[in-house]
Write an enzyme that holds these catalytic residues in place. Structure first.
Site, PDB file in Angstrom:
ATOM      1  N   THR A 114       1.218  -1.178   0.044  1.00 50.06           N
ATOM      2  CA  THR A 114      -0.499   0.146  -0.008  1.00 50.06           C
ATOM      3  C   THR A 114       0.328   0.694   0.146  1.00 50.06           C
ATOM      4  O   THR A 114       1.887   1.396   0.645  1.00 50.06           O
ATOM      5  CB  THR A 114      -0.885   0.225   1.851  1.00 50.06           C
ATOM      6  OG1 THR A 114      -1.862   0.900   1.766  1.00 50.06           O
ATOM      7  CG2 THR A 114      -0.600  -0.474   2.485  1.00 50.06           C
ATOM      8  N   HIS A 161       2.432 -11.775  14.392  1.00 42.13           N
ATOM      9  CA  HIS A 161       3.268 -12.042  15.036  1.00 42.13           C
ATOM     10  C   HIS A 161       3.021 -13.552  15.616  1.00 42.13           C
ATOM     11  O   HIS A 161       4.235 -13.465  16.061  1.00 42.13           O
ATOM     12  CB  HIS A 161       3.760 -10.651  16.359  1.00 42.13           C
ATOM     13  CG  HIS A 161       4.912 -11.004  17.330  1.00 42.13           C
ATOM     14  ND1 HIS A 161       5.879 -11.773  16.496  1.00 42.13           N
ATOM     15  CD2 HIS A 161       5.754 -10.094  17.974  1.00 42.13           C
ATOM     16  CE1 HIS A 161       7.384 -11.560  17.447  1.00 42.13           C
ATOM     17  NE2 HIS A 161       6.575 -10.894  17.835  1.00 42.13           N
TER      18      HIS A 161
END
Length: 425
Positions: free
Chosen positions: A343, A396
């Site tokens: 993006t 994560h």
């Protein structure tokens, strides 16, 4: 005689909202003429006539939610009582036609600015609310204004149970909610104060739900680095004219970043994966999503097999997908899949941001504005260089911090030495 039916739109799409009728009852239409526009969670699509004839009946109105296979109107044989709308086959000529503007009171009412809220629709004029005819009838019978109903459905549909709950006193008016939720905020429902109430489009609701779901389900973390864009700017300056003459497309930044992302993903494949239950699915192909800002909200069309494409092919695909997004002509296949997303907030002037994951992907790269900043070359020399901050948000749960940092370092090295991208290609 034939029904105007909602066609199949892909496995994941089972319903949509009629955003616009291009015809009215009595209009003569030809086979293939555009009859209506349908807005779904992912794309907009046109519904065309399967036979020539006259629109005898329109069964569902603009703003109503309809399901795949449902009949929304009837076309019969014979002559119509009204002239066929101009340029109905393409749809573009109708949007500004005076007759069509008169046929859209519900849409105009939904978009109008009114103050105070009591000037909104009444229970007898509720066509712009996302409710079925049966729900509207129930509201009329009970004298209930649909503008005062808080939908329990996450997509904003008003259901019969919402009407009954309101009638039984179990649901408070919409106007009273903001004051309790945020007492310090300006009271939008205060009498005499100008407000504007806009109904969220189906796509905007879907985007909102997906973003909240991504933050709720993923252990999202963002790490940052910066890239010296000197070498890329130099190549573009020297090669852009020849590149455009040869390939009929400009040499932009996105092809460099797409190539660099593919190279970094090959080195750190867990960022090109997704979680399915208790398994990690590592994808050995590189379908890169490119976030594009469109009128109805952010969409992420996909450049497929980006590792096999040349710089020119990447630039052409991105340009084509961006144009489709701006003209609301993206197909469902343009948006499906994707293994990693890029993006670019820099086109709007963003200097730094933390992009949100495009679930079920576990990685997204944020590009930002190129800005001249002083850079220390050695202990005695400082020069101004065109620098860009880059941000990597990652899940994560499967990507460790060390791996994410190394991914960005690899990306930085590839971009600052653009010739190395040829080796990665």
């Amino acid at each position: 005689m034939s029904d105007i039916k909602i066609p199949e739109m892909g496995e994941s799409i089972v319903e949509g909202t009629i955003s616009k009728w291009h015809v009215k009852e009595g209009d003569q239409v030809g086979q293939g003429d555009v009859l209506a526009e349908l807005e779904t969670d992912k794309v907009n699509m046109e519904i065309s006539a399967e036979q020539s004839g006259v629109v005898e009946k329109i069964l569902r109105q603009e703003g109503e939610t309809v399901s795949v296979g449902e009949s929304i109107g009837v076309i019969g044989a014979g002559s119509g009582g009204a002239a066929k709308p101009a340029a109905s086959a393409g749809g573009s000529g109708q949007e500004n036609a005076p007759s069509q503007q008169k046929e859209e009171p519900a849409k105009a009412a939904a978009e109008a600015t009114t103050a105070p809220e009591s000037n909104k629709e009444t229970a007898g004029d509720s066509s712009s609310y996302n409710a079925s005819p049966a729900v509207r009838k129930l509201a009329r019978e009970r004298g209930i204004d649909l503008s005062r109903i808080t939908p329990s459905d996450p997509l904003g549909r008003i259901r019969e149970e919402d009407i009954k709950a309101y009638a039984d006193g179990g649901q408070k008016p919409v106007a009273s909610a903001p004051a309790a939720a945020a007492p310090s905020a300006p009271a939008a429902s205060e009498p005499g104060k100008p407000v504007e109430r806009r109904k969220m489009s189906r796509r905007r609701v879907t985007i909102a739900n997906r973003l909240v779901e991504a933050q709720r389900t993923a252990a999202m973390l963002t790490t940052f680095n910066e890239v010296d864009m000197t070498a890329i700017l130099d190549i573009r300056k020297r090669r852009k004219e020849d590149f455009h003459k040869k390939h009929d497309v400009g040499l932009g930044f996105m092809s460099f970043f797409t190539k660099a992302v593919v190279g970094a993903l090959k080195a750190y494949p867990l960022l090109n994966a997704e979680i399915q239950g208790d398994e990690i699915v590592v994808k050995n192909y590189y379908d890169i999503g490119i976030a594009v800002s469109a009128k109805e909200g952010l969409v992420v069309p996909v450049v497929r097999q980006a590792d096999t494409l040349s710089f020119a092919q990447i630039e052409k695909q991105i340009g084509s997908l961006a144009e489709k997004a701006r003209s609301n002509s993206l197909a469902l296949n343009d948006l499906q899949g994707g293994t990693f997303t890029i993006t670019n907030g820099g086109v709007f002037g963003s200097l730094l941001s933390t992009p949100i994951l495009n679930a079920p992907q576990v990685g997204i790269l944020g590009m930002h504005k190129i800005q001249l900043r002083p850079v220390a070359i050695d202990e005695e020399t400082t020069v101004n260089r065109p620098m860009m901050y880059v941000a990597l948000s990652y899940d994560h749960r499967i990507v460790d911090g060390a791996e994410a940092v190394r991914f960005l370092v690899t990306l930085k090295q590839l971009l600052e030495d653009p010739e190395s991208l040829l080796l990665e290609g």
